[in-house]
Design a protein around this motif. Structure first.
Motif, short mmCIF file in Angstrom:
data_model
loop_
_atom_site.label_atom_id
_atom_site.label_comp_id
_atom_site.label_asym_id
_atom_site.label_seq_id
_atom_site.Cartn_x
_atom_site.Cartn_y
_atom_site.Cartn_z
N ALA A 15 -21.72 96.54 14.52
CA ALA A 15 -21.41 97.85 13.95
C ALA A 15 -22.15 98.95 14.70
N LEU A 16 -23.42 98.72 15.02
CA LEU A 16 -24.20 99.73 15.75
C LEU A 16 -23.63 99.96 17.15
N VAL A 17 -23.25 98.87 17.83
CA VAL A 17 -22.68 99.00 19.19
C VAL A 17 -21.37 99.78 19.13
N THR A 18 -20.53 99.46 18.16
CA THR A 18 -19.24 100.16 18.03
C THR A 18 -19.44 101.62 17.71
N LEU A 19 -20.36 101.94 16.79
CA LEU A 19 -20.61 103.33 16.43
C LEU A 19 -21.17 104.13 17.59
N ALA A 20 -21.87 103.45 18.50
CA ALA A 20 -22.43 104.15 19.66
C ALA A 20 -21.38 104.38 20.74
N LEU A 21 -20.52 103.38 20.98
CA LEU A 21 -19.58 103.44 22.10
C LEU A 21 -18.26 104.13 21.77
N LEU A 22 -17.76 103.93 20.56
CA LEU A 22 -16.43 104.45 20.23
C LEU A 22 -16.34 105.97 20.37
N PRO A 23 -17.27 106.75 19.81
CA PRO A 23 -17.17 108.21 19.99
C PRO A 23 -17.26 108.63 21.46
#
Length: 259
Positions: A15-23
């Protein structure tokens, strides 16, 4: 969270990786779309300038500044070439050959300011010390060309030139403030690309003011959005598991209770 026979349980690290990379991926995609729109506007302005009738440089107002309304305008200018003080823009490649773009100041008639005339490309000699001959006519000249920004050279590293009193002066990029000090009189920030049919020029084949068109930026945007979609899909797959049927859970609990 249950989704039919599946259960979505996001874990902390994915979840943290996705929240960092997606935006970041989405922002890069929208930035490329914005760059594509800027290129479209730039090309449209360039095409409109080529089609317009030439205007007298003196009629365009404060052309000493980079006013967007005057960029790519076809202009007429009258003045005298400063033959003794010319600039050679270094590292200009044409058809695989190294050379220079020749920038000659034109001291405008009836005005204190001068404008640099980009007279085109000349090949380099055996070395950078073997500078080409740069003939310029004497007396008052009337010429036509396109008013534009100085030639782009990418990243500017170090000084524009090595200084000294030698002329013509080889420069790595065009710095109007430094050029004014070297010439001793004011110079406009914009330059005039000498028209292809005008005399006293060198090799000229003026290209569009972009290295590649808006289509490539759109392609880059699609790639960034595709990566964002792939990242989101991976996140969902990694964190979604098939739920166990209710009767299987009861059998499992009964087995442990009996044991």
């Amino acid at each position: 969270m249950r989704l039919g026979p599946y259960e979505f349980r996001p874990r902390l690290l994915p979840a943290l990786v996705t929240l960092a990379l997606l935006p970041a991926l989405l922002a890069l995609g929208f930035w490329q779309l914005d760059r594509a729109e800027q290129k479209r506007a730039l090309l449209a302005q360039w095409e409109a300038g080529k089609r317009a009738a030439p205007s007298a440089l003196s009629e365009l107002g404060a052309t000493g500044s980079k006013d967007a309304d005057t960029r790519f305008r076809r202009v007429r200018a009258k003045g005298q070439y400063d033959q003794a003080h010319q600039f050679l823009l270094d590292n200009q490649i044409r058809e695989g050959r190294a050379g220079f773009q020749v920038l000659t100041p034109l001291r405008l008639a009836g005005r204190e300011k001068a404008v640099l005339i980009n007279r085109g490309w000349v090949p380099m000699g055996a070395s950078r010390r073997d500078l080409p001959d740069l003939p310029a006519p004497e007396g008052e000249q009337q010429l036509r060309g396109i008013l534009t920004d100085p030639p782009s050279v990418g990243i500017r590293l170090g000084e524009a030139d090595t200084g000294g009193n030698d002329w013509p002066k080889v420069v790595q990029y065009v710095a109007p403030e430094r050029i004014q000090k070297q010439l001793g009189y004011p110079v406009m920030e914009r330059v005039i690309q000498l028209g292809r049919n005008q005399p006293h020029g060198f090799e000229r084949d003026w290209e569009a003011p972009v290295h590649f068109g808006p289509q490539r930026h759109v392609g880059y945007a699609v790639q960034w959005f595709g990566l964002a979609a792939a990242l989101l899909a991976i996140f969902l797959v990694v964190n979604t598991k098939r739920s166990k049927p209710a009767h299987a859970e009861s059998i499992h609990e009964r087995f442990h209770a009996d044991s």
